[in-house]
Design a protein around this motif. Structure first.
Motif, PDB file in Angstrom:
ATOM      1  N   THR A   1      41.397  32.569  34.701  1.00  0.00           N
ATOM      2  CA  THR A   1      41.962  32.639  36.057  1.00  0.00           C
ATOM      3  C   THR A   1      41.193  33.653  36.927  1.00  0.00           C
ATOM      4  O   THR A   1      41.498  33.802  38.101  1.00  0.00           O
ATOM      5  CB  THR A   1      43.444  33.073  36.017  1.00  0.00           C
ATOM      6  OG1 THR A   1      43.523  34.401  35.456  1.00  0.00           O
ATOM      7  CG2 THR A   1      44.286  32.130  35.165  1.00  0.00           C
ATOM      8  N   LEU A   2      40.239  34.373  36.332  1.00  0.00           N
ATOM      9  CA  LEU A   2      39.546  35.465  37.040  1.00  0.00           C
ATOM     10  C   LEU A   2      38.146  35.021  37.469  1.00  0.00           C
ATOM     11  O   LEU A   2      37.685  33.953  37.086  1.00  0.00           O
ATOM     12  CB  LEU A   2      39.426  36.680  36.119  1.00  0.00           C
ATOM     13  CG  LEU A   2      40.727  37.181  35.478  1.00  0.00           C
ATOM     14  CD1 LEU A   2      40.430  38.250  34.434  1.00  0.00           C
ATOM     15  CD2 LEU A   2      41.676  37.721  36.545  1.00  0.00           C
ATOM     16  N   THR A   3      37.472  35.908  38.209  1.00  0.00           N
ATOM     17  CA  THR A   3      36.077  35.672  38.582  1.00  0.00           C
ATOM     18  C   THR A   3      35.292  36.950  38.338  1.00  0.00           C
ATOM     19  O   THR A   3      35.775  38.039  38.656  1.00  0.00           O
ATOM     20  CB  THR A   3      35.944  35.379  40.100  1.00  0.00           C
ATOM     21  OG1 THR A   3      37.003  34.508  40.484  1.00  0.00           O
ATOM     22  CG2 THR A   3      34.612  34.729  40.428  1.00  0.00           C
ATOM     23  N   GLY A   4      34.077  36.830  37.814  1.00  0.00           N
ATOM     24  CA  GLY A   4      33.220  37.992  37.598  1.00  0.00           C
ATOM     25  C   GLY A   4      33.837  38.952  36.592  1.00  0.00           C
ATOM     26  O   GLY A   4      34.706  38.571  35.800  1.00  0.00           O
ATOM     27  N   LEU A   5      33.384  40.209  36.645  1.00  0.00           N
ATOM     28  CA  LEU A   5      33.905  41.203  35.700  1.00  0.00           C
ATOM     29  C   LEU A   5      35.200  41.815  36.222  1.00  0.00           C
ATOM     30  O   LEU A   5      35.286  42.211  37.377  1.00  0.00           O
ATOM     31  CB  LEU A   5      32.880  42.333  35.530  1.00  0.00           C
ATOM     32  CG  LEU A   5      33.407  43.536  34.752  1.00  0.00           C
ATOM     33  CD1 LEU A   5      33.480  43.238  33.264  1.00  0.00           C
ATOM     34  CD2 LEU A   5      32.574  44.773  35.014  1.00  0.00           C
ATOM     35  N   GLN A   6      36.189  41.891  35.356  1.00  0.00           N
ATOM     36  CA  GLN A   6      37.419  42.626  35.665  1.00  0.00           C
ATOM     37  C   GLN A   6      37.662  43.567  34.502  1.00  0.00           C
ATOM     38  O   GLN A   6      37.393  43.215  33.359  1.00  0.00           O
ATOM     39  CB  GLN A   6      38.612  41.677  35.807  1.00  0.00           C
ATOM     40  CG  GLN A   6      38.428  40.607  36.849  1.00  0.00           C
ATOM     41  CD  GLN A   6      38.388  41.149  38.271  1.00  0.00           C
ATOM     42  OE1 GLN A   6      38.939  42.205  38.571  1.00  0.00           O
ATOM     43  NE2 GLN A   6      37.692  40.452  39.162  1.00  0.00           N
ATOM     44  N   ARG A   7      38.175  44.768  34.810  1.00  0.00           N
ATOM     45  CA  ARG A   7      38.420  45.734  33.728  1.00  0.00           C
ATOM     46  C   ARG A   7      39.893  46.071  33.646  1.00  0.00           C
ATOM     47  O   ARG A   7      40.540  46.310  34.659  1.00  0.00           O
ATOM     48  CB  ARG A   7      37.594  47.003  33.963  1.00  0.00           C
ATOM     49  CG  ARG A   7      36.117  46.700  33.813  1.00  0.00           C
ATOM     50  CD  ARG A   7      35.268  47.892  34.077  1.00  0.00           C
ATOM     51  NE  ARG A   7      35.178  48.739  32.909  1.00  0.00           N
ATOM     52  CZ  ARG A   7      34.247  49.679  32.766  1.00  0.00           C
ATOM     53  NH1 ARG A   7      33.361  49.889  33.708  1.00  0.00           N
ATOM     54  NH2 ARG A   7      34.215  50.413  31.689  1.00  0.00           N
ATOM     55  N   GLY A   8      40.398  46.070  32.403  1.00  0.00           N
ATOM     56  CA  GLY A   8      41.779  46.478  32.172  1.00  0.00           C
ATOM     57  C   GLY A   8      42.694  45.299  31.982  1.00  0.00           C
ATOM     58  O   GLY A   8      42.647  44.330  32.751  1.00  0.00           O
ATOM     59  N   LEU A   9      43.551  45.389  30.970  1.00  0.00           N
ATOM     60  CA  LEU A   9      44.455  44.279  30.654  1.00  0.00           C
ATOM     61  C   LEU A   9      45.445  44.017  31.777  1.00  0.00           C
ATOM     62  O   LEU A   9      45.867  42.883  31.987  1.00  0.00           O
ATOM     63  CB  LEU A   9      45.217  44.598  29.353  1.00  0.00           C
ATOM     64  CG  LEU A   9      46.095  43.474  28.842  1.00  0.00           C
ATOM     65  CD1 LEU A   9      45.248  42.304  28.354  1.00  0.00           C
ATOM     66  CD2 LEU A   9      47.024  43.954  27.737  1.00  0.00           C
ATOM     67  N   ASP A  10      45.811  45.050  32.538  1.00  0.00           N
ATOM     68  CA  ASP A  10      46.832  44.827  33.560  1.00  0.00           C
ATOM     69  C   ASP A  10      46.342  43.924  34.681  1.00  0.00           C
ATOM     70  O   ASP A  10      47.139  43.457  35.489  1.00  0.00           O
ATOM     71  CB  ASP A  10      47.436  46.131  34.078  1.00  0.00           C
ATOM     72  CG  ASP A  10      46.395  47.050  34.628  1.00  0.00           C
ATOM     73  OD1 ASP A  10      45.247  46.979  34.153  1.00  0.00           O
ATOM     74  OD2 ASP A  10      46.712  47.840  35.521  1.00  0.00           O
ATOM     75  N   THR A  11      45.025  43.635  34.719  1.00  0.00           N
ATOM     76  CA  THR A  11      44.494  42.634  35.657  1.00  0.00           C
ATOM     77  C   THR A  11      45.228  41.304  35.457  1.00  0.00           C
ATOM     78  O   THR A  11      45.398  40.531  36.397  1.00  0.00           O
ATOM     79  CB  THR A  11      42.993  42.365  35.362  1.00  0.00           C
ATOM     80  OG1 THR A  11      42.357  43.584  35.078  1.00  0.00           O
ATOM     81  CG2 THR A  11      42.309  41.662  36.493  1.00  0.00           C
ATOM     82  N   VAL A  12      45.626  41.024  34.211  1.00  0.00           N
ATOM     83  CA  VAL A  12      46.263  39.727  33.937  1.00  0.00           C
ATOM     84  C   VAL A  12      47.726  39.874  33.507  1.00  0.00           C
ATOM     85  O   VAL A  12      48.341  38.918  33.060  1.00  0.00           O
ATOM     86  CB  VAL A  12      45.482  38.935  32.852  1.00  0.00           C
ATOM     87  CG1 VAL A  12      44.155  38.472  33.389  1.00  0.00           C
ATOM     88  CG2 VAL A  12      45.320  39.731  31.570  1.00  0.00           C
ATOM     89  N   MET A  13      48.278  41.093  33.654  1.00  0.00           N
ATOM     90  CA  MET A  13      49.686  41.289  33.313  1.00  0.00           C
ATOM     91  C   MET A  13      50.528  41.134  34.566  1.00  0.00           C
ATOM     92  O   MET A  13      50.122  41.544  35.650  1.00  0.00           O
ATOM     93  CB  MET A  13      49.916  42.708  32.743  1.00  0.00           C
ATOM     94  CG  MET A  13      49.526  42.840  31.294  1.00  0.00           C
ATOM     95  SD  MET A  13      49.410  44.566  30.788  1.00  0.00           S
ATOM     96  CE  MET A  13      51.083  45.124  30.957  1.00  0.00           C
ATOM     97  N   LYS A  14      51.745  40.584  34.395  1.00  0.00           N
ATOM     98  CA  LYS A  14      52.656  40.534  35.543  1.00  0.00           C
ATOM     99  C   LYS A  14      53.314  41.899  35.647  1.00  0.00           C
ATOM    100  O   LYS A  14      53.620  42.509  34.644  1.00  0.00           O
ATOM    101  CB  LYS A  14      53.715  39.457  35.303  1.00  0.00           C
ATOM    102  CG  LYS A  14      53.143  38.054  35.293  1.00  0.00           C
ATOM    103  CD  LYS A  14      54.250  37.020  35.350  1.00  0.00           C
ATOM    104  CE  LYS A  14      53.693  35.633  35.393  1.00  0.00           C
ATOM    105  NZ  LYS A  14      53.215  35.164  34.088  1.00  0.00           N
ATOM    106  N   ASP A  15      53.558  42.381  36.884  1.00  0.00           N
ATOM    107  CA  ASP A  15      54.190  43.692  37.049  1.00  0.00           C
ATOM    108  C   ASP A  15      55.653  43.637  36.631  1.00  0.00           C
ATOM    109  O   ASP A  15      56.292  42.631  36.704  1.00  0.00           O
ATOM    110  CB  ASP A  15      54.091  44.155  38.498  1.00  0.00           C
ATOM    111  CG  ASP A  15      52.688  44.684  38.766  1.00  0.00           C
ATOM    112  OD1 ASP A  15      52.057  45.189  37.822  1.00  0.00           O
ATOM    113  OD2 ASP A  15      52.233  44.542  39.906  1.00  0.00           O
TER     114      ASP A  15
END
Ligand SMILES: NC(=O)c1ccc[n+]([C@@H]2O[C@H](COP(=O)([O-])OP(=O)(O)OC[C@H]3O[C@@H](n4cnc5c(N)ncnc54)[C@H](OP(=O)(O)O)[C@@H]3O)[C@@H](O)[C@H]2O)c1
Length: 268
Positions: free
Chosen positions: A254-268
């Motif tokens: 679901t992302l693009t390019g580099l993302q860092r950290g698991l919370d990028t894909v966690m729901k708040d």
């Protein structure tokens, strides 16, 4: 029912990788189609891990494993092989989840460039454990209020990379909030400058390596007449990393390019 996502796991015979391989075997929506590890090349992963559902073969290199069609590549080896594996997986058109620590910010800049060229995503998580993710979020909040902060990581004597992946990721995140204030500039320190640690992303980072530690990371905040320490301690089990890594594998597309950290894909 949707097809199971096909996963290649580099480092599947290692401490963290073996626990993740078992987690993938138990996940109905994921299928392990390839494994990488030099010492057990040619063996069936399921025989090595005592998990009959894992019927893929262990390959000596990522290049060999990538001959199988797959959707997501998980990098869980060592810093010296990680970057080449990630770039090979991107070139083969896979999304990538990185658990391996020790890659530099310059490595990640290059990885981001290649991922965007290939229109693929790389999700790099210094720590997949939910408690470590929470520690980073709380530290980010504290950095919004306090100007003086430093990071210390503690690990066993054999850990080759310093600082740890968790400490690096924490420095990136704190540095995004603000640069930590230094009342005595590093150039004016009397004595060896290394005593003040390494400045990473605008934060002083210190690494302690000694037997008796698994992996701990501490963010220390100082205010006038008060102090706040936010600390995460890992135990000796790889289980806390499995759920987070599975989430990263399921969501990386679901992302693009580099993302860092698991919370990028966690729901708040
Ligand atoms: N992000 C997180 O939450 C998290 C959690 C735990 C660990 N880690 C990190 O993950 C990495 C792995 O840790 P670990 O404790 O699982 O290490 P480990 O037990 O030494 O396992 C490393 C695995 O990678 C394979 N490997 C190493 N070098 C290789 C190479 N050049 N080519 C192919 N395979 C290679 C090893 O097999 P062979 O030696 O047989 O090749 C083994 O399967 C470390 O960087 C660690 O800091 C991250």
């Amino acid at each position: 029912m949707a097809e199971a996502a096909r996963v290649i796991l580099a480092g599947a015979t290692g401490w963290a990788g073996a626990a993740l391989a078992r987690g993938i075997a138990a996940a109905p929506d994921l299928r392990l189609v390839g494994a990488v590890g030099r010492s057990h090349a040619g063996r069936r992963l399921g025989d090595l891990l005592g998990e009959p559902l894992l019927d893929c073969i262990v390959h000596a290199s990522a290049a060999e494993a990538l001959a199988a069609p797959a959707d997501v590549f998980v990098e869980y080896t060592k810093p010296d092989s990680a970057k080449a594996n990630i770039l090979a997986a991107l070139a083969a058109g896979l999304h990538v989840v990185v658990g391996t620590s020790g890659l530099t910010d310059a490595d990640y800049e290059e990885i981001d460039r290649v991922a965007r060229q290939q229109r693929r995503a790389v999700l790099a998580c210094g720590n997949f454990a939910i408690t470590a993710v929470l520690m980073m979020k709380f530290a980010e909040m504290a950095a919004g209020y306090l100007d003086h902060f430093e990071v210390i990581d503690y690990a066993h004597e054999a850990k080759v990379d310093a600082p740890s992946g968790t400490a690096r990721e924490l420095s990136v995140r704190l540095g995004r909030v603000k640069e930590a204030r230094l009342d005595v500039p590093l150039a004016e320190v009397r004595g060896p400058r290394e005593a003040r640690g390494a400045r990473l992303n605008g934060v002083q980072v210190h690494s302690v390596r000694a037997p008796g530690f698994a992996l701990s990371v501490e963010a220390i905040f100082g205010g006038r007449g008060e102090r706040l320490q936010i600390r995460h301690d890992s135990g000796d089990s790889a289980v806390p990393y499995v759920a987070g890594a599975l989430l990263a594998i399921r969501r990386v597309h679901t992302l693009t390019g580099l993302q860092r950290g698991l919370d990028t894909v966690m729901k708040d």
